[in-house]
Write a protein that holds these residues in place. Structure first.
Motif, PDB file in Angstrom:
ATOM      1  N   ILE A 117       0.675  -1.169  -0.080  1.00  0.00           N
ATOM      2  CA  ILE A 117       0.099  -0.206   0.032  1.00  0.00           C
ATOM      3  C   ILE A 117       0.889   1.146   0.063  1.00  0.00           C
ATOM      4  O   ILE A 117       0.543   1.867  -0.869  1.00  0.00           O
ATOM      5  CB  ILE A 117      -0.917   0.036   1.378  1.00  0.00           C
ATOM      6  CG1 ILE A 117      -1.880  -1.114   1.096  1.00  0.00           C
ATOM      7  CG2 ILE A 117      -1.656   1.339   1.513  1.00  0.00           C
ATOM      8  CD1 ILE A 117      -2.866  -1.366   2.374  1.00  0.00           C
ATOM      9  N   ARG A 118       1.905   1.281   0.668  1.00  0.00           N
ATOM     10  CA  ARG A 118       2.642   2.656   0.967  1.00  0.00           C
ATOM     11  C   ARG A 118       3.545   2.514  -0.448  1.00  0.00           C
ATOM     12  O   ARG A 118       3.501   3.899  -1.066  1.00  0.00           O
ATOM     13  CB  ARG A 118       3.877   2.014   1.885  1.00  0.00           C
ATOM     14  CG  ARG A 118       3.502   2.342   3.479  1.00  0.00           C
ATOM     15  CD  ARG A 118       4.436   2.447   4.420  1.00  0.00           C
ATOM     16  NE  ARG A 118       5.486   3.831   4.123  1.00  0.00           N
ATOM     17  CZ  ARG A 118       5.219   4.957   4.667  1.00  0.00           C
ATOM     18  NH1 ARG A 118       4.163   5.038   5.229  1.00  0.00           N
ATOM     19  NH2 ARG A 118       6.101   5.810   4.462  1.00  0.00           N
ATOM     20  N   ALA A 119       3.846   1.529  -1.145  1.00  0.00           N
ATOM     21  CA  ALA A 119       4.739   1.591  -2.310  1.00  0.00           C
ATOM     22  C   ALA A 119       3.665   2.409  -3.576  1.00  0.00           C
ATOM     23  O   ALA A 119       3.887   3.162  -4.091  1.00  0.00           O
ATOM     24  CB  ALA A 119       4.985   0.444  -2.985  1.00  0.00           C
ATOM     25  N   ARG A 120       2.361   1.970  -3.364  1.00  0.00           N
ATOM     26  CA  ARG A 120       1.298   2.375  -4.383  1.00  0.00           C
ATOM     27  C   ARG A 120       1.141   3.974  -4.321  1.00  0.00           C
ATOM     28  O   ARG A 120       1.238   4.845  -5.023  1.00  0.00           O
ATOM     29  CB  ARG A 120       0.258   1.781  -4.372  1.00  0.00           C
ATOM     30  CG  ARG A 120       0.120   0.298  -4.970  1.00  0.00           C
ATOM     31  CD  ARG A 120      -0.677   0.089  -6.126  1.00  0.00           C
ATOM     32  NE  ARG A 120      -0.684  -1.165  -6.950  1.00  0.00           N
ATOM     33  CZ  ARG A 120      -1.431  -1.705  -7.142  1.00  0.00           C
ATOM     34  NH1 ARG A 120      -2.832  -1.308  -7.163  1.00  0.00           N
ATOM     35  NH2 ARG A 120      -1.473  -3.026  -7.515  1.00  0.00           N
ATOM     36  N   LEU A 121       0.943   4.129  -2.917  1.00  0.00           N
ATOM     37  CA  LEU A 121       0.679   5.506  -2.611  1.00  0.00           C
ATOM     38  C   LEU A 121       1.910   6.541  -2.891  1.00  0.00           C
ATOM     39  O   LEU A 121       1.614   7.648  -3.182  1.00  0.00           O
ATOM     40  CB  LEU A 121      -0.037   5.708  -1.048  1.00  0.00           C
ATOM     41  CG  LEU A 121      -1.179   5.094  -0.797  1.00  0.00           C
ATOM     42  CD1 LEU A 121      -1.476   5.004   0.608  1.00  0.00           C
ATOM     43  CD2 LEU A 121      -2.424   5.769  -1.632  1.00  0.00           C
ATOM     44  N   LEU A 122       2.949   6.056  -2.602  1.00  0.00           N
ATOM     45  CA  LEU A 122       4.198   6.855  -2.821  1.00  0.00           C
ATOM     46  C   LEU A 122       4.423   7.289  -4.424  1.00  0.00           C
ATOM     47  O   LEU A 122       4.511   8.379  -4.572  1.00  0.00           O
ATOM     48  CB  LEU A 122       5.490   6.158  -2.413  1.00  0.00           C
ATOM     49  CG  LEU A 122       5.716   6.476  -0.732  1.00  0.00           C
ATOM     50  CD1 LEU A 122       7.029   5.332  -0.672  1.00  0.00           C
ATOM     51  CD2 LEU A 122       6.155   7.830  -0.499  1.00  0.00           C
ATOM     52  N   MET A 123       4.036   6.433  -5.242  1.00  0.00           N
ATOM     53  CA  MET A 123       4.058   6.537  -6.626  1.00  0.00           C
ATOM     54  C   MET A 123       2.956   7.544  -6.974  1.00  0.00           C
ATOM     55  O   MET A 123       3.053   8.368  -7.884  1.00  0.00           O
ATOM     56  CB  MET A 123       3.919   5.276  -7.338  1.00  0.00           C
ATOM     57  CG  MET A 123       5.030   4.270  -7.237  1.00  0.00           C
ATOM     58  SD  MET A 123       6.534   5.124  -7.935  1.00  0.00           S
ATOM     59  CE  MET A 123       7.762   4.261  -6.819  1.00  0.00           C
ATOM     60  N   LEU A 124       1.859   7.411  -6.409  1.00  0.00           N
ATOM     61  CA  LEU A 124       0.569   8.137  -6.733  1.00  0.00           C
ATOM     62  C   LEU A 124       0.840   9.809  -6.365  1.00  0.00           C
ATOM     63  O   LEU A 124       0.643  10.572  -6.680  1.00  0.00           O
ATOM     64  CB  LEU A 124      -0.620   7.770  -5.874  1.00  0.00           C
ATOM     65  CG  LEU A 124      -1.892   8.762  -6.369  1.00  0.00           C
ATOM     66  CD1 LEU A 124      -2.091   8.819  -7.722  1.00  0.00           C
ATOM     67  CD2 LEU A 124      -2.793   8.200  -5.154  1.00  0.00           C
TER      68      LEU A 124
END
Length: 174
Positions: A117-124
């Motif tokens: 989840i953190r990885a996806r949100l960082l990219m966004l």
């Protein structure tokens, strides 16, 4: 005839009305009246009690059902990203995010998949510009997009969206 005389002697002689044994009839009538009144009162009590219970049940059914208590998962540490397109130099975004669910099993799933989840949100978050998130409308749009990303990941991993809401609990740009 002796048989006829025997029959008459076996029957009780009629008592005169003025003698003392004739007061039993009013006593019996009074006792029956008391019993009837008691039965009527008991019937009224049971009927009124059942009516009160029915009213209480109807009132309970009419109350809106409260949802299960909300449970939150703070994604720690806060997210810090460089914003895209800073012509005046680098710009940063620091945001604290919490996910909300009402299902304890979903909360456990969110905790288990927190790194993804953190990885996806960082990219966004790193794709944002300072202009796109400068006003409330931009922040709400980013919040909705971030929730969609989390739910998409969780559907892929668990088959359920898991998170009902995504909250920004701190939002700082510089």
């Amino acid at each position: 005839m002796a048989a006829a005389a025997d029959k008459t002697s076996k029957t009780a002689p009629a008592k005169p009305a003025g003698k003392k044994g004739g007061g039993k009839l009013p006593l019996i009538i009074s006792a029956v009246a008391v019993l009837a009144a008691g039965a009527a009162g008991g019937g009224w009590y049971l009927t009124s009690r059942k009516a009160a219970e029915a009213e209480h049940a109807a009132a309970e059914a009419a109350k809106p059902k409260l949802p299960a208590p909300a449970q939150y998962l703070a994604l720690e540490p806060p997210f810090v990203v460089n914003l895209n397109g800073g012509a005046d130099g680098p710009q940063y975004l620091q945001v604290e995010i919490q996910l909300m669910t009402r299902d304890p099993a979903a909360l456990a799933d969110l905790e288990r998949h927190a790194p993804a989840i953190r990885a996806r949100l960082l990219m966004l978050l790193a794709q944002q510009t300072s202009q796109s998130i400068a006003d409330r409308q931009g922040k709400e749009k980013l919040q909705a997009t971030a929730l969609t990303e989390v739910q998409k990941l969780m559907r892929t991993e668990t088959g359920k969206p898991a998170a009902e809401a995504l909250l920004f609990t701190s939002f700082v740009t510089q």
